[in-house]
Motif scaffolding. Sequence first.
Motif, PDB file in Angstrom:
ATOM      1  N   ARG A  75       0.846  -1.194   0.000  1.00  0.00           N
ATOM      2  CA  ARG A  75       0.000   0.000   0.000  1.00  0.00           C
ATOM      3  C   ARG A  75       0.881   1.244   0.000  1.00  0.00           C
ATOM      4  N   PRO A  76       0.398   2.364  -0.548  1.00  0.00           N
ATOM      5  CA  PRO A  76       1.192   3.594  -0.488  1.00  0.00           C
ATOM      6  C   PRO A  76       1.385   4.025   0.960  1.00  0.00           C
ATOM      7  N   ILE A  77       2.580   4.487   1.269  1.00  0.00           N
ATOM      8  CA  ILE A  77       2.828   4.924   2.637  1.00  0.00           C
ATOM      9  C   ILE A  77       2.161   6.273   2.894  1.00  0.00           C
ATOM     10  N   VAL A 116       3.968   3.332  12.668  1.00  0.00           N
ATOM     11  CA  VAL A 116       4.297   2.579  11.456  1.00  0.00           C
ATOM     12  C   VAL A 116       5.821   2.605  11.299  1.00  0.00           C
ATOM     13  N   PRO A 117       6.412   1.537  10.787  1.00  0.00           N
ATOM     14  CA  PRO A 117       7.873   1.447  10.757  1.00  0.00           C
ATOM     15  C   PRO A 117       8.549   2.469   9.856  1.00  0.00           C
ATOM     16  N   TYR A 118       7.846   2.968   8.853  1.00  0.00           N
ATOM     17  CA  TYR A 118       8.473   3.913   7.925  1.00  0.00           C
ATOM     18  C   TYR A 118       8.356   5.371   8.380  1.00  0.00           C
ATOM     19  N   LEU A 119       7.682   5.623   9.502  1.00  0.00           N
ATOM     20  CA  LEU A 119       7.594   6.977  10.056  1.00  0.00           C
ATOM     21  C   LEU A 119       8.109   6.998  11.491  1.00  0.00           C
ATOM     22  N   GLU A 120       9.293   6.436  11.678  1.00  0.00           N
ATOM     23  CA  GLU A 120       9.959   6.480  12.972  1.00  0.00           C
ATOM     24  C   GLU A 120      10.811   7.748  13.068  1.00  0.00           C
ATOM     25  N   SER A 121      11.277   8.041  14.278  1.00  0.00           N
ATOM     26  CA  SER A 121      12.169   9.185  14.474  1.00  0.00           C
ATOM     27  C   SER A 121      13.537   8.879  13.865  1.00  0.00           C
ATOM     28  N   VAL A 122      14.047   9.824  13.053  1.00  0.00           N
ATOM     29  CA  VAL A 122      15.307   9.638  12.337  1.00  0.00           C
ATOM     30  C   VAL A 122      16.233  10.816  12.613  1.00  0.00           C
ATOM     31  N   SER A 123      17.493  10.555  12.885  1.00  0.00           N
ATOM     32  CA  SER A 123      18.475  11.620  13.080  1.00  0.00           C
ATOM     33  C   SER A 123      18.833  12.258  11.751  1.00  0.00           C
ATOM     34  N   ASP A 124      18.981  13.571  11.765  1.00  0.00           N
ATOM     35  CA  ASP A 124      19.398  14.300  10.564  1.00  0.00           C
ATOM     36  C   ASP A 124      20.855  14.758  10.682  1.00  0.00           C
ATOM     37  N   ALA A 135      16.364   7.307   3.757  1.00  0.00           N
ATOM     38  CA  ALA A 135      16.798   7.858   5.044  1.00  0.00           C
ATOM     39  C   ALA A 135      15.616   8.293   5.891  1.00  0.00           C
ATOM     40  N   TYR A 136      14.611   8.897   5.266  1.00  0.00           N
ATOM     41  CA  TYR A 136      13.479   9.438   6.021  1.00  0.00           C
ATOM     42  C   TYR A 136      12.292   8.471   6.114  1.00  0.00           C
ATOM     43  N   TYR A 137      12.115   7.631   5.112  1.00  0.00           N
ATOM     44  CA  TYR A 137      11.007   6.677   5.111  1.00  0.00           C
ATOM     45  C   TYR A 137      11.582   5.260   5.150  1.00  0.00           C
ATOM     46  N   ARG A 138      12.062   4.877   6.296  1.00  0.00           N
ATOM     47  CA  ARG A 138      12.712   3.573   6.427  1.00  0.00           C
ATOM     48  C   ARG A 138      11.686   2.451   6.304  1.00  0.00           C
ATOM     49  N   ASP A 139      12.140   1.358   5.734  1.00  0.00           N
ATOM     50  CA  ASP A 139      11.288   0.181   5.541  1.00  0.00           C
ATOM     51  C   ASP A 139      10.197   0.417   4.507  1.00  0.00           C
ATOM     52  N   ALA A 140      10.360   1.434   3.637  1.00  0.00           N
ATOM     53  CA  ALA A 140       9.446   1.650   2.518  1.00  0.00           C
ATOM     54  C   ALA A 140      10.160   1.269   1.230  1.00  0.00           C
ATOM     55  N   LYS A 141       9.411   0.776   0.268  1.00  0.00           N
ATOM     56  CA  LYS A 141       9.976   0.316  -1.004  1.00  0.00           C
ATOM     57  C   LYS A 141       9.543   1.250  -2.127  1.00  0.00           C
TER      58      LYS A 141
END
Length: 404
Positions: free
Chosen positions: A212-214, A238-246, A392-398
């Motif tokens: 499905r689209p993220i 959701v796994p693709y919207l986790e906190s990510v360091s910049d 980098a920003y949307y992890r675990d997305a294809k």
Amino acid sequence: MVTVLAACRGPALAPAPGALPAAEPTVRVGVAVEAAGVEAGSDGEWQVVSAAGETLRRLGSRERLTFRAGPDGSLYWRHADGAESGPLEGPLLMRPGEGALLTLGGRAYRGAVLVRAVGPGRVTAANVVELEDYLLGVVPAEIPTGAPEAVRAQTVAARTYAIGHLGRREALGFDFFATVEDQVYGGVAREDSAASRAVRETRGEVLVHDGRPILAFYHSTCGGRTAAVEEVWPRTPVPYLESVSDAVPGTDRYYCDTSSRFRWSVRWSPAQLHAILARTLVTHAGATPDGAKSVTSLTLSGRTKSGRAAVLEIVAGGQKYVIRGDSIRWLLRPDSARLLNSTLFSLEGDLSGGDSVVEAKGGGWGHGVGMCQVGAIGRARAGQHYREILSAYYRDAKLVRLYQ
């Protein structure tokens, strides 16, 4: 070509929210919502078509019609020469001739325009346009176009957001607002050659998770770390919207530290803050006008895992109001016209009056979820490909291509 049936689709014909289309979809963008009237024209020949497909009027390039709704909710139009038609059953489709563009309120749009009455004296106009043409007017309105890989990343995010939200505003008669409520859309006037190239080069590409689209949220500046979606809104993690360091590896810098709002501060006098809260507590927290006038305390409590303020507690009129997540920005405004830049801030001072001040010291601009746009620009300038930026920003997305 936009068909009348597709343009006027009702709930039964709307795509299922979150579905992946096999071909380029047509979208409807609310470019004038609940307006008193809308003026339409074209730079070429055009026509007005009923929902049944009947051509009601053919017009030339210098002819203009103003659409309005009567007290009974019927549609009327007035020609520039003063002649009127109506009442008419809507919705009505304005369709340009070959190679022509429609104008609405003087702004040019690709595709067609659908007008419907939405109540006595109110009309809504939606630009009916193919998705890739819609993106031509979105991408340059959402990100500067000087860093091509960042522009490509923005294009994929905007396309994914659009496909993931098709049909979700069906009750309003369109798919997206043309504002920050969805994605900023400026029509033909906002188109830019660099953004148009990014749209062409990534045609049909979207980000998916579990088929499905993220939820491809994005924002201006994360301030050093993005927020997980559940920190900001009451949504399921959701796994693709986790906190990510910049952070830039091996340095004390951040990819988004070139932003003018990477770090910021806002100061209020007690009188200024009382005046702002007297309005925002009523409009966003359900306070009574009398109760909102007597704010006695203002306290931040707790931090989310990305360091953002978790809870703002306000005591006014003897009542405690607990504000969470991104809603804090709507209450604690710098002034009546702007939201607080972000929830990544600390609060100092009190409301005691006299010479005291209340100061918010913070970082970032926007809700903080998903792709950091200034961070994407920083990553592009550091040599990252748009696929790297997205991962980098949307992890675990294809990243997949839905159509050519």
